[in-house]
Design an enzyme around this catalytic site. Structure first.
Site, PDB file in Angstrom:
ATOM      1  N   THR A  87       0.840  -1.190   0.000  1.00  0.00           N
ATOM      2  CA  THR A  87       0.000   0.000   0.000  1.00  0.00           C
ATOM      3  C   THR A  87       0.880   1.246   0.000  1.00  0.00           C
ATOM      4  O   THR A  87       1.951   1.251   0.610  1.00  0.00           O
ATOM      5  CB  THR A  87      -0.911   0.002   1.237  1.00  0.00           C
ATOM      6  OG1 THR A  87      -1.812  -1.099   1.152  1.00  0.00           O
ATOM      7  CG2 THR A  87      -1.724   1.294   1.340  1.00  0.00           C
ATOM      8  N   GLY A  88       0.418   2.296  -0.668  1.00  0.00           N
ATOM      9  CA  GLY A  88       1.160   3.547  -0.698  1.00  0.00           C
ATOM     10  C   GLY A  88       1.472   3.974  -2.112  1.00  0.00           C
ATOM     11  O   GLY A  88       1.214   3.244  -3.077  1.00  0.00           O
ATOM     12  N   SER A  89       2.068   5.146  -2.264  1.00  0.00           N
ATOM     13  CA  SER A  89       2.303   5.699  -3.600  1.00  0.00           C
ATOM     14  C   SER A  89       3.274   4.863  -4.420  1.00  0.00           C
ATOM     15  O   SER A  89       3.051   4.627  -5.614  1.00  0.00           O
ATOM     16  CB  SER A  89       2.819   7.138  -3.478  1.00  0.00           C
ATOM     17  OG  SER A  89       4.055   7.180  -2.775  1.00  0.00           O
ATOM     18  N   THR A  90       4.358   4.393  -3.797  1.00  0.00           N
ATOM     19  CA  THR A  90       5.325   3.586  -4.538  1.00  0.00           C
ATOM     20  C   THR A  90       4.736   2.230  -4.889  1.00  0.00           C
ATOM     21  O   THR A  90       4.909   1.725  -6.006  1.00  0.00           O
ATOM     22  CB  THR A  90       6.623   3.414  -3.733  1.00  0.00           C
ATOM     23  OG1 THR A  90       7.082   4.692  -3.294  1.00  0.00           O
ATOM     24  CG2 THR A  90       7.708   2.777  -4.577  1.00  0.00           C
TER      25      THR A  90
ATOM     26  N   ASP B 203       6.331  -4.177  -1.506  1.00  0.00           N
ATOM     27  CA  ASP B 203       5.725  -3.051  -0.805  1.00  0.00           C
ATOM     28  C   ASP B 203       6.730  -1.913  -0.734  1.00  0.00           C
ATOM     29  O   ASP B 203       7.924  -2.103  -0.972  1.00  0.00           O
ATOM     30  CB  ASP B 203       5.325  -3.485   0.613  1.00  0.00           C
ATOM     31  CG  ASP B 203       4.220  -2.625   1.209  1.00  0.00           C
ATOM     32  OD1 ASP B 203       3.920  -1.560   0.642  1.00  0.00           O
ATOM     33  OD2 ASP B 203       3.656  -3.034   2.244  1.00  0.00           O
TER      34      ASP B 203
ATOM     35  N   GLU C  70      -0.085  -4.957   6.257  1.00  0.00           N
ATOM     36  CA  GLU C  70       1.193  -5.065   5.552  1.00  0.00           C
ATOM     37  C   GLU C  70       2.147  -6.019   6.262  1.00  0.00           C
ATOM     38  O   GLU C  70       2.826  -6.824   5.621  1.00  0.00           O
ATOM     39  CB  GLU C  70       1.829  -3.675   5.423  1.00  0.00           C
ATOM     40  CG  GLU C  70       1.126  -2.778   4.428  1.00  0.00           C
ATOM     41  CD  GLU C  70       1.664  -1.359   4.422  1.00  0.00           C
ATOM     42  OE1 GLU C  70       1.517  -0.675   3.400  1.00  0.00           O
ATOM     43  OE2 GLU C  70       2.233  -0.931   5.449  1.00  0.00           O
TER      44      GLU C  70
ATOM     45  N   LYS D 122      14.569   7.472   0.896  1.00  0.00           N
ATOM     46  CA  LYS D 122      14.028   6.703   2.011  1.00  0.00           C
ATOM     47  C   LYS D 122      15.111   6.030   2.851  1.00  0.00           C
ATOM     48  O   LYS D 122      14.830   5.525   3.942  1.00  0.00           O
ATOM     49  CB  LYS D 122      13.063   5.631   1.491  1.00  0.00           C
ATOM     50  CG  LYS D 122      11.851   6.172   0.761  1.00  0.00           C
ATOM     51  CD  LYS D 122      10.974   7.019   1.653  1.00  0.00           C
ATOM     52  CE  LYS D 122       9.619   7.295   1.045  1.00  0.00           C
ATOM     53  NZ  LYS D 122       9.664   7.970  -0.255  1.00  0.00           N
TER      54      LYS D 122
ATOM     55  N   ALA E  46       8.249   1.562   1.619  1.00  0.00           N
ATOM     56  CA  ALA E  46       8.660   1.810   3.003  1.00  0.00           C
ATOM     57  C   ALA E  46       8.789   3.312   3.204  1.00  0.00           C
ATOM     58  O   ALA E  46       9.103   4.051   2.276  1.00  0.00           O
ATOM     59  CB  ALA E  46       9.983   1.120   3.311  1.00  0.00           C
TER      60      ALA E  46
ATOM     61  N   LYS F 122       7.269   1.537   8.508  1.00  0.00           N
ATOM     62  CA  LYS F 122       6.141   1.553   7.585  1.00  0.00           C
ATOM     63  C   LYS F 122       4.888   1.991   8.336  1.00  0.00           C
ATOM     64  O   LYS F 122       4.866   1.983   9.553  1.00  0.00           O
ATOM     65  CB  LYS F 122       5.926   0.171   6.966  1.00  0.00           C
ATOM     66  CG  LYS F 122       7.012  -0.212   5.960  1.00  0.00           C
ATOM     67  CD  LYS F 122       6.792  -1.592   5.358  1.00  0.00           C
ATOM     68  CE  LYS F 122       5.418  -1.792   4.776  1.00  0.00           C
ATOM     69  NZ  LYS F 122       5.069  -0.777   3.732  1.00  0.00           N
TER      70      LYS F 122
END
Length: 258
Positions: free
Chosen positions: A31-34, A87, A109, A127, A89, A100
């Site tokens: 989950t998330g933009s990346t 995923d 996750e 990151k 981070a 995360k």
């Protein structure tokens, strides 16, 4: 629409990570933009190259995106065990320990990642940190007795190697943020986490804490993207580091709306 430098880095990392997915695999989708870039790329490969996968999403947002892209979905209970989870981070250190939960999906996750043979993290170079803690540490808590839980978290922090101890209840507008599991999140502003393993263990012993955003000894490989198209692969188990190059073509602007 052209990609920003950070989005270019995310895209090249996402594209390279999808190359690890083989036909017939059961895959955890982060989950998330990346991670969203990765899901879009996987959908492209499924549609255009006929890759057969079964995917377990880590949030309702990811599930909706994957379904829209035609990626076959299942539940973790139905899948049983996964071949790989990919995923993002919020930050990672040299030992591939992670923070995360910036997107609020840390519980699912972590469950999905630990139910996988391999966890691959995709990230832009920003990151990476020398020591975890620059990004606020999310801690998921049940709504009942939150103030008591907060007090116990404060007591734990007093005995830990951290620089800050501020605790903020995450909000969604004027109301507390609610996770997919119906819980809330405290964000801990620690500045540095000297012993992530100890902190993770102590936080999870607090009644009322469901899970924390420290992922210790879970990530196996990190794929780091750079705006100039370089991709760095770090494999913790093999102890290898390699640099590759990926060229973004005009078709990659399909990612620009994320």
């Amino acid at each position: 629409m052209s990609l920003s430098p950070i989005d270019r880095a995310k895209v090249v990392a996402a594209r390279r990570a999808v190359d690890f997915i083989e036909d017939g695999m059961k895959v955890g989708l982060g989950t998330g933009s990346t991670a969203a870039f990765m899901v879009r790329r996987l959908g492209e490969v499924v549609r255009e190259e006929g890759l057969r996968v079964t995917a377990v999403p880590t949030s309702t947002r990811t599930a909706e995106l994957a379904a829209e892209l035609g990626i076959p979905l299942t539940t973790l209970d139905e899948a049983g065990w996964l071949d790989v989870t990919i995923d993002g981070a919020d930050e990672f250190d040299g030992a591939l320990n992670l923070v995360k939960g910036g997107g609020g999906a840390l519980l699912r996750e972590k469950i999905v990642a630990t139910a996988s043979d391999r966890m691959i993290v995709i990230a832009d170079a920003a990151k990476e940190v020398g020591m975890l803690g620059a990004f606020d540490l999310p801690v998921e808590v049940i709504p009942f007795g939150m103030q008591a839980t907060r007090t116990l978290i404060e007591e734990v922090l007093a005995g830990q190697d951290v620089m800050g101890r501020a605790i903020t209840l995450r909000m969604a507008g004027e109301r507390p943020f609610v996770t997919d599991e119906g819980n809330h999140i405290f964000d801990l502003s620690l500045a540095r986490i000297g012993n992530p393993g100890s902190l993770a263990l102590m936080l999870n012993q607090i009644p009322g804490v469901v899970e924390n955003g420290l992922f210790i000894d879970i990530c196996d490989t990190v794929v780091i993207g750079h705006a100039d198209g370089r991709v760095e692969l770090r494999d913790l188990d093999a102890g290898t580091v390699s640099i590759e190059r990926s060229d973004l073509g005009e078709g990659d602007n399909i990612f620009a709306d994320l």
